[in-house]
Design an enzyme around this catalytic site. Structure first.
Site, PDB file in Angstrom:
ATOM      1  N   GLU A  81      70.282 -44.659  44.037  1.00 44.98           N
ATOM      2  CA  GLU A  81      70.557 -45.314  42.803  1.00 44.98           C
ATOM      3  C   GLU A  81      71.724 -46.520  43.237  1.00 44.98           C
ATOM      4  OE1 GLU A  81      71.472 -42.891  39.517  1.00 44.98           O
ATOM      5  OE2 GLU A  81      69.703 -42.063  39.729  1.00 44.98           O
ATOM      6  N   THR A 177      78.891 -39.688  39.910  1.00 44.57           N
ATOM      7  CA  THR A 177      78.046 -40.326  40.380  1.00 44.57           C
ATOM      8  C   THR A 177      78.017 -41.892  40.243  1.00 44.57           C
ATOM      9  OG1 THR A 177      76.840 -40.188  38.150  1.00 44.57           O
ATOM     10  CG2 THR A 177      76.336 -38.478  39.784  1.00 44.57           C
ATOM     11  N   GLU A 195      76.707 -32.528  30.072  1.00 43.57           N
ATOM     12  CA  GLU A 195      75.654 -31.434  29.805  1.00 43.57           C
ATOM     13  C   GLU A 195      76.201 -29.870  30.128  1.00 43.57           C
ATOM     14  OE1 GLU A 195      74.012 -34.599  28.761  1.00 43.57           O
ATOM     15  OE2 GLU A 195      74.685 -34.478  30.943  1.00 43.57           O
ATOM     16  N   ASN A 271      77.858 -38.514  26.158  1.00 41.60           N
ATOM     17  CA  ASN A 271      77.443 -37.867  24.927  1.00 41.60           C
ATOM     18  C   ASN A 271      78.576 -36.521  24.632  1.00 41.60           C
ATOM     19  OD1 ASN A 271      75.911 -37.153  27.461  1.00 41.60           O
ATOM     20  ND2 ASN A 271      75.913 -35.173  26.511  1.00 41.60           N
ATOM     21  N   ASP A 316      72.356 -36.800  22.597  1.00 40.91           N
ATOM     22  CA  ASP A 316      72.592 -37.475  23.790  1.00 40.91           C
ATOM     23  C   ASP A 316      72.392 -38.882  24.181  1.00 40.91           C
ATOM     24  OD1 ASP A 316      73.105 -37.377  26.802  1.00 40.91           O
ATOM     25  OD2 ASP A 316      71.099 -36.976  27.392  1.00 40.91           O
ATOM     26  N   ASN A 404      68.480 -46.319  30.025  1.00 40.99           N
ATOM     27  CA  ASN A 404      69.164 -45.261  30.696  1.00 40.99           C
ATOM     28  C   ASN A 404      70.107 -45.958  31.503  1.00 40.99           C
ATOM     29  OD1 ASN A 404      69.733 -42.828  32.693  1.00 40.99           O
ATOM     30  ND2 ASN A 404      68.615 -42.017  30.777  1.00 40.99           N
ATOM     31  N   CYS A 620      65.701 -23.584  34.471  1.00 42.83           N
ATOM     32  CA  CYS A 620      65.103 -24.216  35.816  1.00 42.83           C
ATOM     33  C   CYS A 620      64.391 -25.777  35.550  1.00 42.83           C
ATOM     34  CB  CYS A 620      64.180 -23.283  36.428  1.00 42.83           C
ATOM     35  SG  CYS A 620      64.553 -21.441  36.270  1.00 42.83           S
ATOM     36  N   HIS A 624      63.491 -28.481  38.625  1.00 40.13           N
ATOM     37  CA  HIS A 624      62.290 -28.086  39.231  1.00 40.13           C
ATOM     38  C   HIS A 624      61.022 -28.569  38.239  1.00 40.13           C
ATOM     39  CE1 HIS A 624      63.739 -25.634  42.429  1.00 40.13           C
ATOM     40  NE2 HIS A 624      64.742 -25.345  41.966  1.00 40.13           N
TER      41      HIS A 624
END
Length: 697
Positions: A81, A177, A195, A271, A316, A404, A620, A624
């Site tokens: 990114e 990030t 989160e 958020n 969010d 986003n 998960c 995943h």
């Protein structure tokens, strides 16, 4: 007399030597970035964050002769990114695990590489892949943030580490990030983790020493311990219950901008933690400063004004999306504005001196609010949308937002803002018996409701509703100028140029040039793997270059990437650099032909499989993939050799056998029966692969 003579002699000697000594090289000044059209020395090129290049050698008429000048392999197949910087002929970029590269911007020849050796177990605290959005430059130094919460200064010439400071409580699930910014000798950095359950803030550090100068918390802490400032005491009046026990959220994980004339720093706030307001603030309230644009004094962090896009945020709907400063003529008068297209689906034009709302309109279809009341500045909500303690609600936008993190661009030539748009509906509903967890997401939402349905008709209808586009938006009229539809919703950031072009990469592994006025597709280049990063432009030796990083990843790619086919496949993350007349080619990709292991027998009852699906969705899915379908960024659990080895499976899920690779340890949340139920559910998905069910359609 002797001392006096020595001093005079020393002065004369120094003066004599200085005549022949070379003058120090003048370093590029970030505060005057607009005076360096051929360089890209801060995240959005200038403090205004317009991502507009004044270079115009590459035009509508000749862009079809653009070719690959060079490429550099970043050594990863994960999401990339980064926004590269180009300063004095050197390109600086980040890759997976926060590794920083310095390259010759003419040739791609590596000059130095810095590995901060991050604690890779912190990958378990990342919502959206082990990504990083770039570095900052200031007076011969490069600054980078790390996923384990550090801020590091490097010598721009050598890559030598100058200082390294921890900016977070590393015992909590904080991460970094975003790209730092540097304003008036202060390095600014926020963090992520809402989160999981943290309290957000932005901090300023001295660029020379790394010493913390100030910190601005974005949500109030425990009122019984006292508030850090009067503004936090005022913010606390907009909260109820015992919000601090859940962290509160409000992380400043991405956007910032700075106006040198007004001397105001602007940043976007994220958020709530958890998302579900009925848990964190059960009697409602605006919950300041969640989902807000905040203006402060950069010298002290002193509060000046705020505008809250989504009061009482519960979806969010972050306001951390790209902030853009511009001068617009509105109702016959020039206005200094700040613009944003946040997750909630409305485009905002705000007076950046006062925080006054000038205009707002939805830039995508929305069904959580009817409009923004221009008198109050507040959204007029649809009652059904406030889902906490109510029936589930199918909503647009969903938590991925209408836009986003992927940066927008603004062209002063066309007066248009170019937005990478998403349409991703989502069903919000309460998580049964919510309990704060140390290892998984703490959002208070039933993740299973957002999973794609097994019913064929429902799946096809939902699949058709998931869209992505490049939208050209007129901020004065608050209306679309043109749009280009994409096959996938998850596409790259945007660059606008004075050559009348807009560049954007996409999930179909192409970098594309469009006519900035009409949206006509003029040129494309196949990058072998998808692009989510934004392009930049720079000039060396009279030649204009376009540069972008390839490498598809991030939230959508992890969760749904395996279920929304695109031409992109997990591949080599690279820096790709183009110029007119170049004819370079990429190395041929070598296909992976590893045989899939045999699938173990399904030994569980329907009830156990249903329980396993519920636990999988809660713990998960976000890494995943939905229905255990991986996009290839992380292992596809259906084809894991551990699937047939119960003890080895438990060693990973419960025992931490792969914690160093970023796999969470779920022993505090799950027992062996839970782990086995998840394994059986994954076996059931391997025996009836979800992506095969509707293949004929």
């Amino acid at each position: 007399m002797h001392k006096w003579f020595s001093v005079v002699a020393l002065v004369l000697l120094t003066s004599a030597c200085s005549k022949d000594a070379p003058r120090p090289v003048e370093l590029p000044d970030v505060t005057k970035a607009e005076q360096y059209p051929g360089q890209w020395i801060t995240h959005g090129r200038t403090y205004s964050e317009q991502r507009f290049s004044p270079l115009k050698q590459i035009t509508r008429e000749n862009v079809d002769s653009l070719g690959l000048a060079w490429s550099f392999d970043l050594g990863t197949s994960r999401g990339i990114e980064t926004t590269p910087l180009v300063v004095d002929g050197v390109m600086y970029a980040t890759a997976t695990w926060n590794i920083v590269y310095a390259l010759d911007a003419r040739t791609g020849q590596p000059l130095w590489r810095f590995d901060p050796k991050v604690d890779r177990s912190k990958a378990a605290d990342l919502c959206c892949d082990v990504v990083n959005r770039g570095v900052a430059y200031w007076q011969g130094k490069i600054f980078t943030g790390t996923i384990d919460g550090r801020l590091i200064a490097l010598d721009a010439k050598s890559g030598e580490k100058l200082w390294d400071v921890v900016t977070v409580d590393q015992s909590k699930p904080y991460t970094i990030t975003g790209a730092p910014r540097v304003v008036k000798g202060k390095v600014l950095i926020g963090n992520g983790g809402a989160e999981f359950g943290v309290r957000g803030y932005i901090s300023a550090f001295d660029a020379d020493t790394g010493k913390q100068v100030w910190r601005f918390y974005t949500v109030p802490g425990n009122p019984h311990e006292g508030h850090e400032s009067e503004i936090m005491a005022e913010a606390a009046k907009t909260w109820t219950g015992r919000w601090w026990q859940y962290g509160g959220g409000g992380t400043v994980w991405d956007s910032m901008a700075y106006d040198p004339e007004l001397d105001l720093l602007y940043f976007g706030v994220g958020n709530g933690s958890p998302w579900n307001q009925a848990i964190r603030s059960p009697e409602g309230g605006d919950n300041l400063f969640l989902s807000s644009i905040v203006a402060v004094k950069p010298d002290s962090g002193e509060y000046v004004w705020h505008y809250q896009t989504t009061p009482g945020e519960t979806w969010d709907y972050t306001a951390t999306q790209h902030l853009v400063l511009a001068e617009l003529k509105i109702d016959g008068a020039e206005r200094k504005v700040i613009m944003q297209a946040p997750k909630n689906g409305f485009f905002y034009v705000i007076d950046r001196e006062t925080g006054e709302l000038i205009s707002a309109n939805n830039y995508v279809p929305v069904n959580w609010a009817t409009h923004i009341d221009l008198n109050t500045g507040r959204p007029v909500e649809v009652p059904e949308a406030r889902w906490g303690n109510r029936a589930p609600h199918l909503q647009l936008p969903g938590p991925l937002g209408a836009h986003n993190w992927h940066p927008t661009a603004f062209s002063p030539d066309t007066g248009l803002v170019y937005i990478p748009v998403l349409e991703t509906p989502y069903i919000y509903g309460d998580e049964e018996d919510f309990q704060q967890s140390d290892v998984r997401w703490n959002v208070g939402a039933n993740a299973g409701l957002g999973s794609l349905p097994n019913d064929k008709a429902q799946y096809l209808a939902l699949r058709a509703a998931v869209k992505g586009r490049l939208l050209a938006w007129n901020p004065v009229t608050q209306s679309p100028a043109w749009k280009v539809e994409h096959d996938s919703p998850w596409n790259g950031g945007v660059l606008a140029t004075a050559g009348g072009l807009v560049f954007q990469g996409n999930a179909d592994a192409k970098l594309v040039a469009y006519d900035a006025k009409s949206g006509e597709r003029l040129w494309e280049h196949f990058a072998q793997t998808g692009i989510v990063a934004p392009p930049i432009s720079y000039e060396l030796d009279g030649e204009q270059y376009i540069a972008v990083a390839s490498g598809w990843g991030g939230a959508f790619a992890l969760i749904y990437g395996g279920l929304f086919p695109a031409e992109s496949a997990p591949g080599v993350g690279r820096l790709l650099v183009f110029k007119l007349g170049a004819d370079g080619t990429l190395p041929e990709l070598v296909g992976q032909s590893a045989a899939k292991p045999s699938i173990p027998p399904l030994e569980a009852s329907a009830d156990v499989i249903a329980k396993g699906q519920q636990l999988y969705n809660a713990s998960c899915l976000v890494c995943h993939g939905d229905h255990a379908v991986s996009s290839g960024l992380l292992p596809d659990l259906r084809w894991s050799p551990l699937l047939g080895l119960g003890e080895a499976w438990n060693a990973v899920v419960l025992g931490g056998a792969r914690a160093a690779q970023g796999m969470p340890v779920f022993a505090s949340d799950l027992d062996e029966a839970d782990s086995e139920a998840i394994r059986q559910y994954v076996i059931s998905e391997a025996r009836a692969p979800f992506e095969e069910k509707f293949k004929d359609d």
